[in-house]
Design a protein around this motif. Structure first.
Motif, PDB file in Angstrom:
ATOM      1  N   GLY A 101       6.290 -11.734  -2.672  1.00 33.47           N
ATOM      2  CA  GLY A 101       5.023 -11.147  -3.435  1.00 33.47           C
ATOM      3  C   GLY A 101       3.705 -11.688  -2.913  1.00 33.47           C
ATOM      4  N   GLN A 106       1.907  -7.539  -0.218  1.00 34.66           N
ATOM      5  CA  GLN A 106       1.324  -6.880  -1.322  1.00 34.66           C
ATOM      6  C   GLN A 106       0.294  -5.891  -0.771  1.00 34.66           C
ATOM      7  OE1 GLN A 106       3.814  -6.916  -3.853  1.00 34.66           O
ATOM      8  NE2 GLN A 106       1.935  -6.281  -4.659  1.00 34.66           N
ATOM      9  N   SER A 107      -0.693  -6.475   0.099  1.00 32.97           N
ATOM     10  CA  SER A 107      -1.705  -5.518   0.789  1.00 32.97           C
ATOM     11  C   SER A 107      -1.093  -4.266   1.500  1.00 32.97           C
ATOM     12  CB  SER A 107      -2.500  -6.497   1.557  1.00 32.97           C
ATOM     13  OG  SER A 107      -2.070  -6.891   2.386  1.00 32.97           O
ATOM     14  N   LYS A 109       1.738  -3.150   1.228  1.00 33.56           N
ATOM     15  CA  LYS A 109       2.545  -1.993   0.289  1.00 33.56           C
ATOM     16  C   LYS A 109       1.455  -1.429  -0.707  1.00 33.56           C
ATOM     17  CE  LYS A 109       5.280  -5.560  -1.503  1.00 33.56           C
ATOM     18  NZ  LYS A 109       6.166  -6.255  -2.229  1.00 33.56           N
ATOM     19  N   THR A 110       0.405  -1.922  -1.072  1.00 28.51           N
ATOM     20  CA  THR A 110      -0.701  -1.204  -1.664  1.00 28.51           C
ATOM     21  C   THR A 110      -1.253  -0.227  -0.824  1.00 28.51           C
ATOM     22  OG1 THR A 110      -1.118  -3.242  -2.809  1.00 28.51           O
ATOM     23  CG2 THR A 110      -2.740  -1.652  -2.985  1.00 28.51           C
ATOM     24  N   SER A 113       0.551   2.933  -0.483  1.00 30.86           N
ATOM     25  CA  SER A 113       0.378   3.808  -1.678  1.00 30.86           C
ATOM     26  C   SER A 113      -1.124   4.138  -1.712  1.00 30.86           C
ATOM     27  CB  SER A 113       0.945   3.162  -2.872  1.00 30.86           C
ATOM     28  OG  SER A 113       0.180   2.131  -3.193  1.00 30.86           O
ATOM     29  N   SER A 117      -1.208   1.060  -5.968  1.00 26.17           N
ATOM     30  CA  SER A 117      -0.054   0.498  -6.437  1.00 26.17           C
ATOM     31  C   SER A 117       0.919  -0.263  -5.417  1.00 26.17           C
ATOM     32  CB  SER A 117       0.859   1.190  -7.286  1.00 26.17           C
ATOM     33  OG  SER A 117       1.581   2.442  -6.722  1.00 26.17           O
ATOM     34  N   ASP A 118       1.931  -0.560  -5.743  1.00 22.99           N
ATOM     35  CA  ASP A 118       2.980  -1.410  -4.775  1.00 22.99           C
ATOM     36  C   ASP A 118       3.896  -0.200  -4.359  1.00 22.99           C
ATOM     37  OD1 ASP A 118       5.499  -2.421  -3.861  1.00 22.99           O
ATOM     38  OD2 ASP A 118       5.110  -4.259  -5.075  1.00 22.99           O
ATOM     39  N   GLU A 121       7.714  -0.781  -4.879  1.00 21.41           N
ATOM     40  CA  GLU A 121       8.372  -0.625  -6.301  1.00 21.41           C
ATOM     41  C   GLU A 121       8.147   0.668  -6.829  1.00 21.41           C
ATOM     42  OE1 GLU A 121       7.266  -3.069  -9.396  1.00 21.41           O
ATOM     43  OE2 GLU A 121       7.925  -4.803  -8.320  1.00 21.41           O
ATOM     44  N   LYS A 135       5.200   6.935 -10.652  1.00 15.35           N
ATOM     45  CA  LYS A 135       5.704   6.575  -9.548  1.00 15.35           C
ATOM     46  C   LYS A 135       6.271   7.350  -8.457  1.00 15.35           C
ATOM     47  CE  LYS A 135       6.626   1.512 -10.993  1.00 15.35           C
ATOM     48  NZ  LYS A 135       5.605   1.431 -12.117  1.00 15.35           N
ATOM     49  N   ALA A 150       7.217   1.228   3.683  1.00 17.30           N
ATOM     50  CA  ALA A 150       7.140   0.851   2.554  1.00 17.30           C
ATOM     51  C   ALA A 150       8.588   0.036   2.094  1.00 17.30           C
ATOM     52  CB  ALA A 150       6.817   1.615   1.310  1.00 17.30           C
ATOM     53  N   GLY A 154       8.891  -4.053   1.979  1.00 16.39           N
ATOM     54  CA  GLY A 154       9.421  -4.684   0.762  1.00 16.39           C
ATOM     55  C   GLY A 154      10.558  -5.325   0.650  1.00 16.39           C
TER      56      GLY A 154
END
Length: 183
Positions: A101, A106-107, A109-110, A113, A117-118, A121, A135, A150, A154
């Motif tokens: 995480g 995170q950046s 994955k963000t 999207s 968000s992630d 996820e 989602k 993604a 992840g």
């Protein structure tokens, strides 16, 4: 919430079995690497990424019985040694899990999207395991390449964390640092 293992030792045994099974499946099916994840040539890579992500979820989901921080805690609770190697092993598991995480992952994955968000996820809970409407709709707006990316971004650090945790659990067992405290 899933049923709790009867002992922390049982949790370690369950983790070892499930992690080993994941790597056996990985060996048999050859889950795609980054280059494969970026390729538009084979649709099977996308579905293999889906499967990989589903199999890894149990190792990071907060309510799951083999979430990696729970495995680190189980090592400590089953300790029968004062050898600092056991604490090093537990800390290594926690630190590697924290990387899953971290800000860089995170950046990305963000970004995938559209910054809301992630994306990993969103893929897991909007498409793979559940049908969370918000989602799902975010994943519908993603390009196929971004969906594959993604899942890779992840899954790769989580897979590395599971591999390290499995190694550390096996080292602790092999060295006799842990045992079933009920015996």
């Amino acid at each position: 919430m899933p049923k709790t293992p009867p002992t922390e030792w049982a949790r370690l045994q369950m983790f070892e079995s499930l992690a080993a099974e994941f790597f056996e499946v990985n060996e048999a099916l050859h889950f795609p690497g980054l280059g494969d994840s970026l390729s538009d040539e084979q649709a099977s890579f996308y579905w293999l990424q889906f499967m990989r992500s589903m199999m890894l979820r149990k190792f990071y989901a907060p309510d799951d019985q083999v979430q990696l921080p729970r495995i680190a805690k189980a090592l400590r609770l089953c300790s029968i040694t004062s050898d600092p190697g056991l604490e090093d092993a537990a800390k290594a598991i926690e630190q590697q899990f924290d990387k899953f995480g971290d800000a860089d992952a995170q950046s990305w994955k963000t970004l995938l999207s559209s910054g809301t968000s992630d994306a990993f996820e969103d893929m897991i809970y909007g498409r793979l395991l559940h049908a969370d409407s918000d989602k799902f709709l975010r994943t519908e707006a993603m390009q196929m390449r971004d969906k594959r990316l993604a899942l890779f971004i992840g899954g790769a650090p989580l897979q590395a964390a599971v591999e390290l945790a499995l190694f550390n659990v096996r080292v602790c067992v092999h060295n006799g640092w842990v045992a079933d405290p009920t015996i």
